[in-house]
Design an enzyme around this catalytic site. Structure first.
Site, short mmCIF file in Angstrom:
data_model
loop_
_atom_site.label_atom_id
_atom_site.label_comp_id
_atom_site.label_asym_id
_atom_site.label_seq_id
_atom_site.Cartn_x
_atom_site.Cartn_y
_atom_site.Cartn_z
N ASP A 83 -10.73 51.31 -22.74
CA ASP A 83 -9.92 50.09 -22.89
C ASP A 83 -8.60 50.22 -22.15
O ASP A 83 -7.87 49.25 -22.01
CB ASP A 83 -9.67 49.83 -24.39
CG ASP A 83 -8.94 48.52 -24.64
OD1 ASP A 83 -9.36 47.51 -24.05
OD2 ASP A 83 -7.95 48.51 -25.40
N LEU B 170 -5.05 61.71 -35.53
CA LEU B 170 -5.41 61.07 -36.81
C LEU B 170 -4.18 60.40 -37.43
O LEU B 170 -3.74 60.74 -38.52
CB LEU B 170 -6.02 62.10 -37.76
CG LEU B 170 -6.88 61.50 -38.88
CD1 LEU B 170 -8.17 60.92 -38.34
CD2 LEU B 170 -7.18 62.56 -39.95
N GLY B 171 -3.62 59.41 -36.69
CA GLY B 171 -2.51 58.61 -37.24
C GLY B 171 -3.10 57.42 -37.98
O GLY B 171 -4.26 57.45 -38.42
N GLU C 140 -3.49 51.16 -14.96
CA GLU C 140 -3.90 49.78 -15.24
C GLU C 140 -2.81 48.79 -14.80
O GLU C 140 -1.63 49.13 -14.85
CB GLU C 140 -4.21 49.62 -16.74
CG GLU C 140 -3.05 49.89 -17.67
CD GLU C 140 -3.49 49.86 -19.13
OE1 GLU C 140 -4.48 50.51 -19.49
OE2 GLU C 140 -2.81 49.16 -19.91
N HIS D 6 -7.55 46.57 -21.89
CA HIS D 6 -6.49 46.89 -22.87
C HIS D 6 -6.38 45.79 -23.94
O HIS D 6 -5.34 45.15 -24.10
CB HIS D 6 -5.14 47.09 -22.15
CG HIS D 6 -4.16 47.87 -22.96
ND1 HIS D 6 -3.24 48.74 -22.42
CD2 HIS D 6 -3.94 47.93 -24.30
CE1 HIS D 6 -2.49 49.28 -23.38
NE2 HIS D 6 -2.90 48.79 -24.54
N ARG E 5 -4.01 55.56 -24.57
CA ARG E 5 -3.32 55.22 -23.32
C ARG E 5 -4.09 55.88 -22.19
O ARG E 5 -4.59 57.01 -22.35
CB ARG E 5 -1.88 55.74 -23.33
CG ARG E 5 -0.92 54.93 -24.18
CD ARG E 5 -0.63 53.55 -23.56
NE ARG E 5 0.36 52.78 -24.30
CZ ARG E 5 0.08 51.92 -25.29
NH1 ARG E 5 -1.17 51.69 -25.65
NH2 ARG E 5 1.05 51.25 -25.88
N ILE F 180 -9.07 54.36 -26.58
CA ILE F 180 -8.30 53.16 -26.92
C ILE F 180 -6.82 53.54 -27.11
O ILE F 180 -6.08 52.79 -27.75
CB ILE F 180 -8.85 52.44 -28.18
CG1 ILE F 180 -9.09 53.41 -29.34
CG2 ILE F 180 -10.12 51.68 -27.89
CD1 ILE F 180 -8.00 53.46 -30.31
N ILE G 189 -4.12 54.57 -36.88
CA ILE G 189 -5.32 54.00 -36.24
C ILE G 189 -6.49 54.98 -36.37
O ILE G 189 -7.62 54.58 -36.69
CB ILE G 189 -5.02 53.68 -34.76
CG1 ILE G 189 -3.97 52.56 -34.68
CG2 ILE G 189 -6.29 53.28 -34.01
CD1 ILE G 189 -3.37 52.32 -33.30
#
Ligand code: DGY
Length: 316
Positions: A256, A153-154, A261, A279, A232, A230, A156
């Protein structure tokens, strides 16, 4: 006064590079390791600032940059940076999570809706001419009635929680510490998954979060549970996810980011229960522009150079 020397280790828009060159003596880090070593031996001691994107910043690189005062990264994620080593040397570390949070949160909600309402397959259904034959498309699930767990819960995660509140979802979260927010806290990610219909991953990648979402967490999420990532790729144990999907132990996922990747395993590519994007969490013109501005402005501010430039182009 001589311009401060800046190490350019970021692939930035042209206008940003021009601004940096007007303020700093800009040196580009050679991509080849041998060239980088002799470059650092020659120029390292003069370098006082660094514009960063994906280059690995470890104690060895920092040792070659004894005068380094600030690193400004064109990203929210700092998983390529040994943050402890940076902090131990008293180097200022800037990232762009505050600039891109709203757009990444929008991506997370877009993915969550696409996943739970099966929007990608529904689009194929219409385009392929199946609608007149089948009449009714299978029912989706209502995010407004879901219990949603946010992992991390940062900035973003909070932006996602605000949006989910507007949707009517019940939101809880997991993280290393409890935050001063009016949301239920879980100190164990599997317990949060067991309590959630939809788990959204927004945490940074670190040794503590590598494969945080493993078979145990996926089993706790359960056969009706959805996953959105979303953050890493390596936060999820991709092989455990593939195994859980193969055994119908989770309902689906929107990804994402991927463990290796841009390589995506065939088992994921061929699974219609997944929504896959390349991404693009922060990939809007507005966010990328803001990120580039923040790199230049934070470096300029640190060295007390002239403020934001006039005549900046209005494109990313
Ligand atoms: C970020 O800013 O960390 C995005 O994921 C792009 O790398």
């Amino acid at each position: 006064m001589a311009k401060p020397t800046l190490l350019q280790a970021a692939d930035l828009p042209d206008w940003t590079n021009a601004e940096l060159r007007s303020l700093f003596t800009v040196l580009e880090l050679p991509s080849h390791a041998t060239d980088a070593a002799s470059f650092l031996a020659q120029h390292g001691p003069a370098i006082r600032g660094m514009a960063l994107r994906k280059t690995r910043v470890d104690a060895r690189l920092l040792d070659a940059l004894p005068a380094l005062e600030i690193i400004s990264s064109y990203s929210a994620g700092l998983d390529n940076v040994d943050v402890q080593a940076v902090k131990a040397r008293g180097i200022v570390l800037e990232n762009t999570s505050h600039v891109l949070a709203e757009d990444v949160a929008n991506t997370a909600l877009g993915l969550a809706l696409a996943l739970t309402r099966d929007i990608v397959n529904a689009d194929t259904f219409v385009r392929s001419g199946q609608w007149p034959q089948r009449k009714q498309y299978p029912l989706g699930r209502s995010i407004s009635r879901m219990r949603v767990g946010i992992v991390g819960l940062g900035t973003i995660g909070l932006a996602i929680a605000r949006r989910l509140a507007a949707f009517g979802s019940r939101v809880a979260y997991f993280g290393p510490t409890r935050k001063p927010v009016d949301l239920e806290y879980f100190g164990d990610v599997a317990a949060l998954a067991a309590d959630s219909d939809l788990l959204i991953l927004t945490c940074p990648l670190s040794s503590a979060t590598h494969h945080l979402v493993d078979a145990r967490v996926l089993d706790a999420l359960g056969p009706k549970g959805f996953l959105v990532n979303i953050s890493r790729g390596p936060v999820v144990d991709e092989q455990a996810l593939i195994a859980a999907l193969a055994a119908d132990r989770i309902a689906g996922a929107a990804l994402d980011v991927f463990e290796h990747e841009p390589e995506v395993p065939a088992a994921l590519l061929n699974d219609r229960r997944l929504v896959l994007t390349p991404h693009i969490g922060s990939a809007t013109e507005e966010a990328r522009r803001g990120m580039a501005e923040h790199v230049v402005d934070s470096l300029a501010r640190h060295f007390e150079l002239a403020g934001p430039r006039a005549g900046r182009p209005q494109t990313a």
